[in-house]
Design an enzyme around this catalytic site. Sequence first.
Site, PDB file in Angstrom:
ATOM      1  N   ASN A  65       0.859  -1.179   0.000  1.00  0.00           N
ATOM      2  CA  ASN A  65       0.000   0.000   0.000  1.00  0.00           C
ATOM      3  C   ASN A  65       0.898   1.232   0.000  1.00  0.00           C
ATOM      4  OD1 ASN A  65       0.749  -0.188   2.848  1.00  0.00           O
ATOM      5  ND2 ASN A  65      -0.852   1.321   3.235  1.00  0.00           N
ATOM      6  N   HIS A  76       4.491   6.800  -7.141  1.00  0.00           N
ATOM      7  CA  HIS A  76       4.915   5.527  -6.569  1.00  0.00           C
ATOM      8  C   HIS A  76       6.401   5.552  -6.203  1.00  0.00           C
ATOM      9  CE1 HIS A  76       1.197   3.281  -7.616  1.00  0.00           C
ATOM     10  NE2 HIS A  76       1.121   4.193  -8.576  1.00  0.00           N
TER      11      HIS A  76
END
Length: 267
Positions: A65, A76
């Site tokens: 997560n 990310h």
Amino acid sequence: MDSILPVEADAADGQPGKRKYTKSEHYKQRRRHDRFNGMTEEEVRSRTLPDHLASNLDVVIIGINPGLFAAYKGHHYAGPGNHFWKCLYLAGLVPEPMTADDDFKLMHFGIGFTNMVARATKGSADLTRKEIREGGRILLEKLQQYRPKIAVFNGKGIYEVFSGKKEFTFGKQPECIDGTNTFIWVMPSSSARCAQLPRAMDKVPFYSALKKFRDYLNGLIPEIDENEVIFNDPKIRAADDGTEISEHLKGTTSNHFICYFYSFNNG
């Protein structure tokens, strides 16, 4: 002399009064505040990261997560100590140095991103068993829908939670994702919190092997030795790769999901 900022406390008459932060508490609060450019942790937790997915990608990178800093940045593997982007370039998976700000560009190189759970947290211990079970189901559906050539689990603990398996090696796994031809690859976590693999260069061989396997699947290499894509060294197999998976989450994958995951490959 050490206390500087007021907070609620009990006054001498028993009524709510004001206590003061110590200097260390104040600076800790200030650092936390400055880290997110004035945003509170609650505001950062409300953010989610977009998936970068399309059909027939070469590789999809899977995390457990988003961390708070990644959620704050909206990209990310944005943490300043994360080795992901350096390893990606050093292994030749991308032709030029890139950063988290470029994550959406990786689809041009056949690489996508997703997470098992969408909610951003400070650590995996903040996730619930229900979130993990539901996240595993959703992740399986995504992989079955988009069918990348390789599903890469960024962390030993992440794959353990997803599959329910305790014993496996880094690198290529013997089974594919249920109902697809998508190969499974387990990578040491790109986090810097790994005692056995503390530097980016220590992790590059895993990324280089992934590139070689990708090139083989794309017909750029005529053949490949299985030993080049499976890391059987006992020290590597036993390594704690720094994946922050809380003990209360390990083994949470339901028996139903495990059977569903392996039904295609085990008949």
